[in-house]
Design an enzyme around this catalytic site. Sequence first.
Site, short mmCIF file in Angstrom:
data_model
loop_
_atom_site.label_atom_id
_atom_site.label_comp_id
_atom_site.label_asym_id
_atom_site.label_seq_id
_atom_site.Cartn_x
_atom_site.Cartn_y
_atom_site.Cartn_z
N GLY A 54 0.85 -1.11 0.08
CA GLY A 54 -0.08 -0.03 0.12
C GLY A 54 0.84 1.44 0.01
O GLY A 54 1.79 1.20 0.59
N ARG A 90 10.12 -1.06 -5.16
CA ARG A 90 8.91 -1.01 -5.76
C ARG A 90 9.02 0.14 -6.52
O ARG A 90 8.95 1.35 -6.16
CB ARG A 90 7.70 -1.26 -4.80
CG ARG A 90 7.62 -2.63 -4.12
CD ARG A 90 6.53 -2.97 -3.64
NE ARG A 90 5.52 -3.43 -4.63
CZ ARG A 90 4.15 -3.34 -4.15
NH1 ARG A 90 3.62 -3.13 -2.96
NH2 ARG A 90 3.34 -3.81 -5.22
N ASP A 245 -1.59 4.43 -6.13
CA ASP A 245 -0.06 4.52 -6.05
C ASP A 245 0.33 5.59 -6.69
O ASP A 245 1.52 6.13 -6.25
CB ASP A 245 0.23 3.24 -6.55
CG ASP A 245 -0.24 1.85 -5.81
OD1 ASP A 245 -1.41 1.58 -5.97
OD2 ASP A 245 0.37 1.56 -4.87
O1 MRU Z 1 0.46 -3.64 -4.78
P1 MRU Z 1 -0.11 -3.09 -3.35
O2 MRU Z 1 -0.93 -4.00 -2.47
O3 MRU Z 1 0.88 -2.35 -2.63
O4 MRU Z 1 -1.19 -2.26 -4.08
C1 MRU Z 1 -1.96 -1.50 -3.44
C2 MRU Z 1 -2.99 -0.54 -4.19
O5 MRU Z 1 -2.80 -0.62 -5.59
C3 MRU Z 1 -4.21 -0.22 -3.75
O6 MRU Z 1 -5.17 -0.54 -4.40
C4 MRU Z 1 -3.82 1.32 -3.22
O7 MRU Z 1 -5.07 1.98 -3.54
C5 MRU Z 1 -2.98 2.04 -3.18
S1 MRU Z 1 -2.43 2.22 -1.52
C6 MRU Z 1 -3.59 3.08 -0.70
#
Ligand code: MRU
Length: 369
Positions: A54, A90, A245
């Site tokens: 997240g 990431r 993101d």
């Molecule tokens: O790959 P992740 O689990 O880190 O991705 C998170 C997301 O894409 C969520 O949908 C989110 O909206 C972003 S964090 C609040």
Amino acid sequence: MKVDGRACRTIWREPGAPAVQVIDQRDLPHRWRVQVLRSHEQACVAIAQMWVRGAPLIGVTAAYGMALQCVADASDEALAHARRLLDSTRPTAVNLAWATRRMHEALLPLAPAQRAAAAWTLADAMAEEDVAVNAAIGEQGLAVLRERAAVRRRDGAALQILTHCNAGWLATVDWGTALAPVYRAHEVGLPLHVWVDETRPRNQGASLTAWELAQAGVPHTVIADNTGGHLMQRGQVDVVLVGADRVSARGDVCNKIGTYLKALAARDNDIPFYVAVPCSTLDLGVDDGVAEIPIEARSPREVTHISGRDAHGRIVEVQLTPDGSPALNLGFDVTPARLVNGLITERGVVAASDVRLLSRVPPAPGTAG
Ligand code: MRU
């Protein structure tokens, strides 16, 4: 938020030690596990392997990663190295680079001997700020949900919200982004129900969002990712609410893979599509989100295999696909600004095309970033 009735955050300082603790989200909802991070390398592993995930939580974990580096070696070279390593874990969530840059810029002017103390203070402040920001998003989003309920649910029936992935408190330090308004609405007694996309391949919806909502007593139903369009056609979705993101300067929204298809279906059915984001997720250095935002490619194994709890309570992984079938695993997609009805931020709700205006709005108290 609460876990089994006890207040909990996703990341916190280990008392009396230069370390932080995080909830290991890989095994939720089946197993509760807390991991201790004692070095910036461990912070990198936690982010890359998605013990934490997240965008906002990744950012705060990276900030603590910089603090952990300062304990081991606070020299200019060591800090630059730790920042590079953390940034490479990431690529898509911009909060990561936002957090390491903020830490680095605050620490560099200090003498190395002063850096560790300052780093812990700033990382703690960033964690607190994340909580305040998300609480503010909750208030802003509550107004949106109230308005939508007044239009669509005059009969007092539950407002039907569809969400994708996990943008709840597990994706942040506390409260969440897209789920913060849901939690506030639930608290104030607005009747609602959440359709939770399972969110293949890592199933953040089925495992994390469903777990969070269940813990908070929010009515919800998990659906296969392909179900949303059908529900929208049948009038069973009043609003789509997701996190992000990264949001580009023109308002293109990068979020978990599959979000774009939900936005298309929402537009085709005249259903508003809202994105809840802290301002730390805005990237004014990128204009065309589709062309410019880097999309994370993860291991094909997350597509070819799936894990869950077996009848004996053990967490097991099984293979879904035939031996030898190649798989592609892209983590995110970009929804163009024209499909987004509004961005719900801690500074207010704006049209996606008005991202730049947000920099002129003063931050709410406790949320300055
Ligand atoms: O790959 P992740 O689990 O880190 O991705 C998170 C997301 O894409 C969520 O949908 C989110 O909206 C972003 S964090 C609040």
